[in-house]
Design a protein around this motif. Sequence first.
Motif, PDB file in Angstrom:
ATOM      1  N   ASN A 203      70.208   5.709 -13.343  1.00  0.00           N
ATOM      2  CA  ASN A 203      69.450   6.444 -14.354  1.00  0.00           C
ATOM      3  C   ASN A 203      67.982   6.573 -13.950  1.00  0.00           C
ATOM      4  O   ASN A 203      67.383   7.638 -14.065  1.00  0.00           O
ATOM      5  CB  ASN A 203      69.572   5.719 -15.696  1.00  0.00           C
ATOM      6  N   HIS A 209      68.264  13.956 -16.395  1.00  0.00           N
ATOM      7  CA  HIS A 209      68.394  13.622 -17.818  1.00  0.00           C
ATOM      8  C   HIS A 209      67.077  13.762 -18.582  1.00  0.00           C
ATOM      9  O   HIS A 209      67.065  13.611 -19.805  1.00  0.00           O
ATOM     10  CB  HIS A 209      68.945  12.199 -17.985  1.00  0.00           C
ATOM     11  N   HIS A 214      64.332  12.787 -22.744  1.00  0.00           N
ATOM     12  CA  HIS A 214      62.967  12.254 -22.818  1.00  0.00           C
ATOM     13  C   HIS A 214      61.958  13.345 -23.186  1.00  0.00           C
ATOM     14  O   HIS A 214      61.199  13.819 -22.320  1.00  0.00           O
ATOM     15  CB  HIS A 214      62.545  11.676 -21.458  1.00  0.00           C
ATOM     16  N   ASP A 368      65.704   5.202 -22.351  1.00  0.00           N
ATOM     17  CA  ASP A 368      66.613   4.882 -21.239  1.00  0.00           C
ATOM     18  C   ASP A 368      67.575   3.756 -21.606  1.00  0.00           C
ATOM     19  O   ASP A 368      68.745   3.774 -21.244  1.00  0.00           O
ATOM     20  CB  ASP A 368      65.814   4.500 -19.985  1.00  0.00           C
TER      21      ASP A 368
HETATM   22 FE   FE2 Z   1      65.048   8.050 -18.070  1.00  0.00          FE
END
Ligand code: FE2
Length: 411
Positions: A203, A209, A214, A368
């Motif tokens: 990640n 992502h 985010h 996260d």
């Molecule tokens: Fe992240």
Amino acid sequence: MSPASPVTLCDLLGRQQPGMTLEQPFYTDPGIFEEDLNRIVARQWLYVDHVSAIPQPGDVLTYEIAGESIILVRGRDREVRAFFNVCRHRGSRIITKACDHVRTLTCPYHAWTWDLEGKLVKARSMADDFRTEDWPLHACRTRIYQGLVFICLAEEDDDDVIEFDSIADRLDPYIENHCLGAAKVAARKAYPTAGNWKLAVENFRECYHCAPAHPGYTSVNAYVLDGERDQQARSETVAAWAATWEERGVVTRSTGVWGDSYDERQPHAAMRQPIKEGYRTLSRDGRPVAPLMGRLIDWDGGETLMVFGPLFYIYLAGDHAALFRFTPVHATHTDVEVTWLVNGDAREGEDYDEERLTWMWDVTTIEDTRIIGDNQLGVNSRRYRPGRYSTRERATTNFVEWYKRRMGDQL
Ligand SMILES: [Fe+2]
Ligand code: FES
């Protein structure tokens, strides 16, 4: 499959397809987790803490990783040393509870006592031929680099461990002007994460992502949306920015980053890129959150990412450093700790404010933690099968390919 037998691990590795996520047991199995610790974690240089965590002789801390407890202590000669928290008499743990200062290292079982440099100074009722000098504490390999303490659990003669200097030599130009050795810890936060360490690392190494997960981070870092929309335009922006700053002596080149090409034993890399038009630092509004660090002379609006193997990363803005330490705890749990450094003479409340300083990485790391936990839950399913990585997950793919080679090489 637990414990992992070499044959089964071999079969699993053989089944893996390039460009695909790992088979389920790599993310869930306690036996494979043990193999990860032995084959990978115990053979890396691991970041522990900033030297300012133990400023005075006798200051001490312990760090638990890969089934070991490591004592970090500052000696009377002011040197920082690391020892295995293992008594040389019958093997007890020596430091057994939280403690931040000691006069000696004394085992609670039969009171054998070592000085702060690891020399045995007292052992009661031993035979005449017992020589205290034969029983020092087991030293752990240690390096201090830019004020950061690194350890390695492997024996001195294990040549499967990279020489720390070869990492330092390559990364020096990207970090030395920040003078982290003279910096102070302004904030530190723990993010217990309900996922296998490899899911946490995968990640961390991709920003595919970022846009969906985010919003805060994406609003600060222009590369996220630039990369989604127009890679060519992004390259031109970075090249123009680099040309301006290289002329003024600021290092903006990348070194080995997404290829992680430097040294199979512990891939390491650095890259610097512009944050966003008008942004001086990684803050909500781009305004500085602390004074310029070290020997930096101007705000170049850049951010540097540094990679020290799979478990330690640094982000450097002009006015602060954020250190990311990943500690595998068990097959489905990883402790993530983020430490923020600012210039050593910066004063809280006047020169920096913790909330403004920590905003971006705190919000992002909490997000996260959630997505890694959700990732683990899905991977645990009977229906989980390896999936295909996107073209925007190259550093993650590189990590997984490296992981498979490292595990396979040692079968
Ligand atoms: Fe992240
Ligand atoms: S086990 Fe430590 S003194 Fe006996």
